[in-house]
Write a protein that holds these residues in place. Structure first.
Motif, PDB file in Angstrom:
ATOM      1  N   GLY A   1      28.896  19.072  -6.986  1.00  0.00           N
ATOM      2  CA  GLY A   1      28.286  18.705  -5.911  1.00  0.00           C
ATOM      3  C   GLY A   1      29.371  17.984  -5.204  1.00  0.00           C
ATOM      4  O   GLY A   1      29.114  17.553  -3.832  1.00  0.00           O
ATOM      5  N   GLY A   2      30.624  17.686  -5.670  1.00  0.00           N
ATOM      6  CA  GLY A   2      31.639  16.904  -4.919  1.00  0.00           C
ATOM      7  C   GLY A   2      31.845  15.463  -4.767  1.00  0.00           C
ATOM      8  O   GLY A   2      32.251  14.863  -4.043  1.00  0.00           O
ATOM      9  N   VAL A   3      30.735  14.859  -5.535  1.00  0.00           N
ATOM     10  CA  VAL A   3      30.625  13.374  -5.611  1.00  0.00           C
ATOM     11  C   VAL A   3      31.740  12.833  -6.457  1.00  0.00           C
ATOM     12  O   VAL A   3      32.127  13.222  -7.579  1.00  0.00           O
ATOM     13  N   LYS A   4      32.218  11.811  -5.833  1.00  0.00           N
ATOM     14  CA  LYS A   4      33.721  11.557  -6.312  1.00  0.00           C
ATOM     15  C   LYS A   4      33.379   9.922  -6.752  1.00  0.00           C
ATOM     16  O   LYS A   4      34.406   9.393  -7.552  1.00  0.00           O
ATOM     17  N   ILE A   5      32.143   9.523  -6.897  1.00  0.00           N
ATOM     18  CA  ILE A   5      31.829   8.039  -7.383  1.00  0.00           C
ATOM     19  C   ILE A   5      30.648   8.256  -8.338  1.00  0.00           C
ATOM     20  O   ILE A   5      29.558   8.666  -7.944  1.00  0.00           O
ATOM     21  N   VAL A   6      30.853   7.813  -9.679  1.00  0.00           N
ATOM     22  CA  VAL A   6      29.806   7.698 -10.578  1.00  0.00           C
ATOM     23  C   VAL A   6      29.592   6.270 -11.114  1.00  0.00           C
ATOM     24  O   VAL A   6      30.634   5.521 -11.746  1.00  0.00           O
ATOM     25  N   GLU A   7      28.158   5.756 -11.144  1.00  0.00           N
ATOM     26  CA  GLU A   7      27.955   4.392 -11.675  1.00  0.00           C
ATOM     27  C   GLU A   7      27.196   4.644 -13.185  1.00  0.00           C
ATOM     28  O   GLU A   7      26.097   5.541 -13.125  1.00  0.00           O
ATOM     29  N   THR A   8      28.016   4.476 -14.203  1.00  0.00           N
ATOM     30  CA  THR A   8      27.342   4.789 -15.558  1.00  0.00           C
ATOM     31  C   THR A   8      26.829   3.530 -16.119  1.00  0.00           C
ATOM     32  O   THR A   8      27.259   2.419 -15.754  1.00  0.00           O
ATOM     33  N   ALA A   9      25.743   3.699 -16.735  1.00  0.00           N
ATOM     34  CA  ALA A   9      24.865   2.381 -17.390  1.00  0.00           C
ATOM     35  C   ALA A   9      24.604   2.779 -18.703  1.00  0.00           C
ATOM     36  O   ALA A   9      24.513   4.066 -19.172  1.00  0.00           O
ATOM     37  N   GLY A  10      24.229   1.966 -19.914  1.00  0.00           N
ATOM     38  CA  GLY A  10      23.291   2.205 -20.690  1.00  0.00           C
ATOM     39  C   GLY A  10      24.768   2.424 -21.826  1.00  0.00           C
ATOM     40  O   GLY A  10      25.733   1.681 -21.781  1.00  0.00           O
ATOM     41  N   ASN A  11      24.361   3.187 -22.714  1.00  0.00           N
ATOM     42  CA  ASN A  11      25.544   3.722 -23.701  1.00  0.00           C
ATOM     43  C   ASN A  11      26.630   3.875 -23.228  1.00  0.00           C
ATOM     44  O   ASN A  11      27.114   4.390 -22.315  1.00  0.00           O
ATOM     45  N   ASN A  12      27.807   3.970 -24.259  1.00  0.00           N
ATOM     46  CA  ASN A  12      29.304   4.095 -23.932  1.00  0.00           C
ATOM     47  C   ASN A  12      29.384   5.442 -23.326  1.00  0.00           C
ATOM     48  O   ASN A  12      28.993   6.551 -23.807  1.00  0.00           O
TER      49      ASN A  12
END
Length: 325
Positions: free
Chosen positions: A92-103
């Motif tokens: 989708g061309g998204v260049k920023i991801v916020e991860t959360a939860g597990n490693n």
């Protein structure tokens, strides 16, 4: 205002809208991004790769500014199609991801190869250092005040943020208790490069939630949140209501024998009823102590403009008036 976070993400103001279940739709993310912050679509609210792809496309129709996707890695029996969701974000061309939860270590190589910047939500300095060591580009440091999952250490941001600043080399944003220009200046003073707001963004005109939810936040004080699921070591800060009080009663009665099944009625699958239909006693929903600082429902543009104006006033006038003489 330029910080390492605005430079990294290509945004005007160092303000991020965190991923929130049944709140982080395209409308929310686009409104925040158009106002100069960083809007975030909540991946697991969409659930499937196709639905997430559609939501990313909708967001692109609403903004030409950077926006991100939140991907929370949960310990669950019926896991979402994480490989498919990761692929969808990249395609989708998204260049920023916020991860959360597990490693998030397993997915980082895919994001790195695609030039995606990853900011990981952490509730402790040790988890922040781990995120740095595995290659995350930034972290969101969540203090005990935050809505949702504050971890099990109970360290508020007045301690957690300076500690993070002492230890981290990568940029970080302050999360939990963030609502206004004072929050932003305080976060910057303690070493952060910006702030992440969740609850404050729910109480905005564009937030795609029922009006009852917004009014509940405005009406609440800083005393109106509760910590649930603590005996399960899955602590969550939620807005109090009759379902939450019933949940706490069950926890007290069951004690060490408590199982998730005992409280499933109060916590499982309740978000559509609350956020979409406005059934405010349907179950437990995440809300931060910061509700005590929220007393209006502005547009995202009005909110962010006000925050930046307040921050400028504090830095250039109030703080400069304290110069040592």
């Amino acid at each position: 205002m330029k910080t390492r976070i605005t430079e990294m993400f290509g945004i005007q103001h160092p303000i991020i809208q965190g991923g929130m279940h049944y709140v982080g739709f395209a409308e929310m993310a686009a409104a925040v991004s158009n106002a100069g912050g960083l809007g975030i679509i909540t991946g697991l609210t969409q659930g499937t790769p196709q639905k997430l792809a559609d939501e990313i496309a909708r967001c692109k129709d609403m903004t030409n500014k950077p926006f991100g996707v939140n991907l929370t890695f949960l310990p669950t029996v019926n896991a979402p199609d994480y490989p498919g969701l990761v692929r969808t974000i990249i395609e989708g061309g998204v260049k920023i991801v916020e991860t959360a939860g597990n490693n998030p270590a397993q997915v980082l190589p895919y994001f790195k190869d695609a030039g995606v910047k990853v900011i990981h939500k952490c509730t402790s300095v040790r988890h922040s250092l781990k995120a740095q060591s595995i290659g995350c580009d930034a972290v969101s440091v969540d203090g005990f005040e935050c809505g949702g999952h504050p971890g099990e250490d109970d360290i508020p941001n007045m301690i957690l943020l300076p500690r993070a600043a002492d230890e981290l080399e990568i940029p970080f944003v302050a999360s939990g208790g963030m609502a206004d220009g004072r929050s932003l200046v305080a976060a910057l003073a303690m070493g952060a490069d910006g702030m992440n707001m969740g609850t404050r963004f729910i109480a905005t005109k564009e937030a795609p939630v029922h009006e009852n939810v917004k009014q509940a936040i405005v009406a609440a004080s800083e005393l109106d949140t509760r910590l649930v699921m603590r005996p399960l070591r899955n602590t969550e800060r939620v807005m109090t209501n009759s379902a939450v009080e019933e949940l706490l009663k069950i926890e007290e009665e069951k004690g060490a024998e408590l199982k998730f099944e005992d409280i499933i009625e109060q916590v499982a699958g309740v978000y559509p009823r609350i956020m979409t239909e406005g059934e405010m006693d349907a179950g437990a929903w995440s809300c931060g102590m910061v509700a005590g600082l929220i007393d209006d429902i502005p547009t995202c543009q009005e909110l962010i403009d006000r925050i930046m104006s307040e921050a400028d006033e504090i830095i250039t006038r109030r703080l400069s008036s304290f110069q040592a003489g």
